[in-house]
Design a protein around this motif. Structure first.
Motif, short mmCIF file in Angstrom:
data_model
loop_
_atom_site.label_atom_id
_atom_site.label_comp_id
_atom_site.label_asym_id
_atom_site.label_seq_id
_atom_site.Cartn_x
_atom_site.Cartn_y
_atom_site.Cartn_z
N PHE A 31 7.00 -14.04 -5.72
CA PHE A 31 5.78 -13.25 -5.56
C PHE A 31 5.02 -13.87 -4.41
O PHE A 31 4.51 -14.98 -4.53
CB PHE A 31 4.93 -13.29 -6.84
CG PHE A 31 5.57 -12.57 -8.00
CD1 PHE A 31 5.66 -11.19 -8.01
CD2 PHE A 31 6.10 -13.29 -9.07
CE1 PHE A 31 6.24 -10.52 -9.08
CE2 PHE A 31 6.68 -12.63 -10.14
CZ PHE A 31 6.75 -11.24 -10.14
N SER A 91 5.64 -22.38 -20.59
CA SER A 91 5.00 -21.20 -20.03
C SER A 91 4.90 -21.34 -18.51
O SER A 91 4.63 -22.41 -18.00
CB SER A 91 3.64 -21.03 -20.71
OG SER A 91 2.68 -20.65 -19.82
N GLY A 92 5.21 -20.26 -17.81
CA GLY A 92 5.21 -20.30 -16.35
C GLY A 92 6.57 -20.62 -15.76
O GLY A 92 6.73 -20.67 -14.54
N GLY A 141 9.16 -18.78 -15.79
CA GLY A 141 9.82 -17.59 -15.22
C GLY A 141 10.60 -16.75 -16.22
O GLY A 141 11.33 -15.85 -15.83
N LYS A 142 10.40 -17.00 -17.51
CA LYS A 142 11.17 -16.26 -18.53
C LYS A 142 10.85 -14.77 -18.49
O LYS A 142 11.75 -13.93 -18.46
CB LYS A 142 10.87 -16.84 -19.92
CG LYS A 142 11.11 -18.34 -20.03
CD LYS A 142 10.80 -18.88 -21.40
CE LYS A 142 9.37 -18.72 -21.86
NZ LYS A 142 8.38 -19.50 -21.08
N THR A 143 9.55 -14.46 -18.49
CA THR A 143 9.16 -13.05 -18.45
C THR A 143 9.65 -12.38 -17.18
O THR A 143 10.18 -11.26 -17.21
CB THR A 143 7.62 -12.92 -18.55
OG1 THR A 143 7.21 -13.44 -19.82
CG2 THR A 143 7.17 -11.49 -18.41
N THR A 144 9.49 -13.07 -16.06
CA THR A 144 9.93 -12.50 -14.78
C THR A 144 11.42 -12.21 -14.81
O THR A 144 11.87 -11.17 -14.31
CB THR A 144 9.59 -13.47 -13.63
OG1 THR A 144 8.20 -13.77 -13.70
CG2 THR A 144 9.91 -12.85 -12.29
N GLU A 160 10.65 -5.29 -12.28
CA GLU A 160 10.47 -5.90 -10.97
C GLU A 160 11.82 -5.78 -10.28
O GLU A 160 12.85 -5.70 -10.94
CB GLU A 160 10.13 -7.40 -11.07
CG GLU A 160 8.98 -7.75 -11.96
CD GLU A 160 7.62 -7.55 -11.29
OE1 GLU A 160 7.61 -7.19 -10.08
OE2 GLU A 160 6.61 -7.74 -11.97
N1 LIG Z 1 3.18 -10.12 -10.64
C1 LIG Z 1 3.05 -11.43 -10.33
N2 LIG Z 1 2.42 -11.80 -9.19
C2 LIG Z 1 2.29 -13.09 -8.87
N3 LIG Z 1 2.74 -14.12 -9.61
C3 LIG Z 1 3.36 -13.83 -10.77
C4 LIG Z 1 3.54 -12.47 -11.18
N4 LIG Z 1 4.21 -12.48 -12.36
C5 LIG Z 1 4.41 -13.78 -12.67
N5 LIG Z 1 3.90 -14.59 -11.71
C6 LIG Z 1 3.99 -16.05 -11.70
O1 LIG Z 1 5.31 -16.42 -11.95
C7 LIG Z 1 5.38 -17.58 -12.75
C8 LIG Z 1 6.29 -17.35 -13.92
O2 LIG Z 1 5.69 -16.42 -14.79
P1 LIG Z 1 6.40 -15.83 -16.06
O3 LIG Z 1 7.67 -15.22 -15.64
O4 LIG Z 1 5.41 -14.97 -16.75
O5 LIG Z 1 6.71 -17.13 -16.91
P2 LIG Z 1 6.92 -17.31 -18.47
O6 LIG Z 1 7.20 -15.98 -19.05
O7 LIG Z 1 8.06 -18.25 -18.57
O8 LIG Z 1 5.67 -17.91 -19.00
C9 LIG Z 1 3.96 -17.94 -13.13
O9 LIG Z 1 3.52 -18.99 -12.30
C10 LIG Z 1 3.19 -16.69 -12.82
O10 LIG Z 1 1.89 -17.00 -12.42
#
Ligand SMILES: Nc1ncnc2c1ncn2[C@@H]1O[C@H](COP(=O)(O)OP(=O)(O)O)[C@@H](O)[C@H]1O
Ligand SMILES: [Mg+2]
Lengths: 215, 259
Positions: free
Chosen positions: B13, B38-39, B41-44, B53
């Motif tokens: 991002f 947390s953070g 990248g699991k959700t991403t 995405e």
């Molecule tokens: N749409 C976005 N724009 C900018 N940064 C993002 C976005 N989505 C996630 N991030 C960043 O990507 C990193 C990983 O996020 P995320 O995948 O939500 O992690 P997790 O689910 O493991 O907690 C975090 O630092 C978050 O701030």
């Protein structure tokens, strides 16, 4: 007594014109407003910014001035024969479409991103997501501001008399000049009140109908 | 053959590299739990695989067919993206049920819309819709909500809403079902019912990827654990290997913090 009947009939005649302006404006301004709202949310700059500019101009100037521009503008430019009623409709539709578009935009942007994403991962097309998921929620959200706009429109129709459209207020004022009586104007208020009263009831009904869910 | 294979998935991002090359694969019927702070990248990762995405690099294979290739540089058409999407189901952290529809309608909506594209839809409309309705009912039975079919989401508890959303995701028969922290928006006393449903699905050979912070649950339900940190898979293996005997020091530190 006979003057009362004369006035009533005259006002009813004006009311029909008022109603025509009201109904035709809604009929055209609602879909146009939706299109304008999509334009104002567009990612394409050459669409977005001209639309934003238009909304700014229309919302930033009095409707009465817009009526005069569309009513007399063509004549000044040497274009003859444009029907005054058409001019009124252009001004009203454009004006209300811009206000509606902002309400639509607020409603659409207020829908959580998760609703679109849930639809998308379920394999819905963009238009299915909009029409099957988003639209109903937008409608529910915009009912209160819309009911405001509808009531304002009822009363704004009276502005049409500035360019010689014989709606209800014009008909009431006529008696002030010819008979030197003021009460027909006050009496015309009753018609507006009744009109708005009916609308309020309709909106109340719709709101109740949509009350079966939250969110 | 692997039902899902992810190779070198990368996503940034702006300047932030969130995924730095994720590799993993899974067999049909397998349950994989993804853990990590947390953070990480699991959700991403789930969002990239589910096309919410677009990954910058990497490939995604389903049943050996490449459905996404970041290197090709080609943007998928909406139709292709939809077709890809239908391989997977995603259960969101905060449910995202459609508020204007009942539980049953939430489950049946997507299958009904999809059925409209069937060539025999016009002829057999009644029967097709009845089948979908029946299937939706049995899915709600399966998640223990047969008595809530006609309730709207606002009339359901968080746990019940999440169960509806699981049924909704199952209704399209996804090859792989993804869960993004399905219990973390719930009160602690409601997490049990969700974990119970997922455990039940696991016994029925539903292929699942579950991002979760519930380590005991992960150990219990998953065939394999993936530990992620800073956008990479740091360690993966059976629950015994990763949770009970972690080799990598970051895994060890993460698990220690949870205790
Ligand atoms: N749409 C976005 N724009 C900018 N940064 C993002 C976005 N989505 C996630 N991030 C960043 O990507 C990193 C990983 O996020 P995320 O995948 O939500 O992690 P997790 O689910 O493991 O907690 C975090 O630092 C978050 O701030
Ligand atoms: Mg997350």
């Amino acid at each position: 007594m006979s003057i009362f009947i004369t006035v009533t009939l005259s006002l009813l005649e004006g009311l029909w014109t008022t109603f025509k302006i009201f109904a035709l404006t809604l009929l055209m301004a609602l879909p146009l407003g939706l299109i304008i709202s999509f334009g104002s949310m567009s990612k394409i700059k050459v669409i977005k910014w001209p639309i934003k500019f238009l909304i700014w101009v229309i919302r930033g100037t009095p409707l009465m001035l817009q009526l005069i521009v569309f009513g007399f503008g063509p004549g000044l430019l040497g274009i003859d024969g444009m029907d005054t009623f058409v001019a009124v409709m252009i001004a009203f539709v454009l004006n209300y479409a811009c206000y509606f578009s902002e309400i639509f935009r607020g409603g659409i942007e207020g829908i959580p991103k998760g609703q679109y994403e849930a639809g998308k991962v379920l394999g819905l097309t963009k238009s299915q997501v909009f029409f099957k998921i988003v639209l109903m929620q937008v409608v529910k959200r915009i009912i209160p501001p819309m009911s405001n706009e509808f009531l304002t429109l009822v009363k704004d129709t009276s502005l049409a008399n500035t360019i010689m459209i014989y709606e209800i207020t014009w008909n009431a004022k006529r008696f002030m000049n010819s008979e030197h009586i003021l009460w027909p104007l006050f009496y015309s208020g009753v018609f507006y009140l009744a009109f708005c009263g009916i609308l309020t009831l309709i909106f109340g009904y719709i709101e109740k109908k949509l009350d079966y869910y939250r969110g | 053959m692997k039902i899902l294979e992810v190779k070198g998935l990368a996503k940034s991002f702006g300047k932030t590299k969130v995924l730095k090359g994720i590799d993993f694969s899974m067999e049909k019927g397998e349950v994989v739990a993804v853990i990590g702070s947390s953070g990480s990248g699991k959700t991403t990762m789930l969002r990239c695989i589910n096309f919410l995405e677009t990954a910058d690099q990497g490939q995604i294979y389903v049943d050996g067919n490449c459905i996404f290739d970041g290197a090709s540089g080609k943007k998928l058409t909406p139709a292709q993206e939809r077709e890809n999407q239908l391989n997977f189901g995603l259960v969101f952290q905060n449910f995202n049920l459609f508020p204007q529809y009942t539980a049953l309608e939430n489950v049946a909506l997507a299958p009904k819309l999809l059925a409209q594209e069937r060539p025999d839809y016009k002829q057999n409309k009644k029967q097709i819709l009845a089948e979908i309705e029946e299937n939706a009912k049995s899915l709600l039975d399966r998640v223990g909500l047969s008595d809530k079919r006609n309730n709207y989401p606002c009339e359901l508890s968080g746990g019940q809403q999440q169960r509806v959303s699981i049924a909704r995701a199952l209704a399209l028969n996804p090859k792989v079902l993804f869960f993004d922290e399905p219990t973390s928006a719930l009160d602690p006393e409601l997490t049990g019912e969700i974990l119970h449903v997922i455990r039940d699905l696991a016994t029925k050979d539903v292929t699942m990827v579950i991002v979760t912070h519930e380590i005991d649950f992960a150990r219990n339900v998953a065939d394999r654990i993936i530990f992620m940190a800073d956008g990479v898979v740091v360690e993966e293996g059976t629950p015994e290997q990763v949770i009970d005997h972690p080799q990598n020091e970051r895994t060890q530190a993460f698990l220690k913090r949870l205790e």
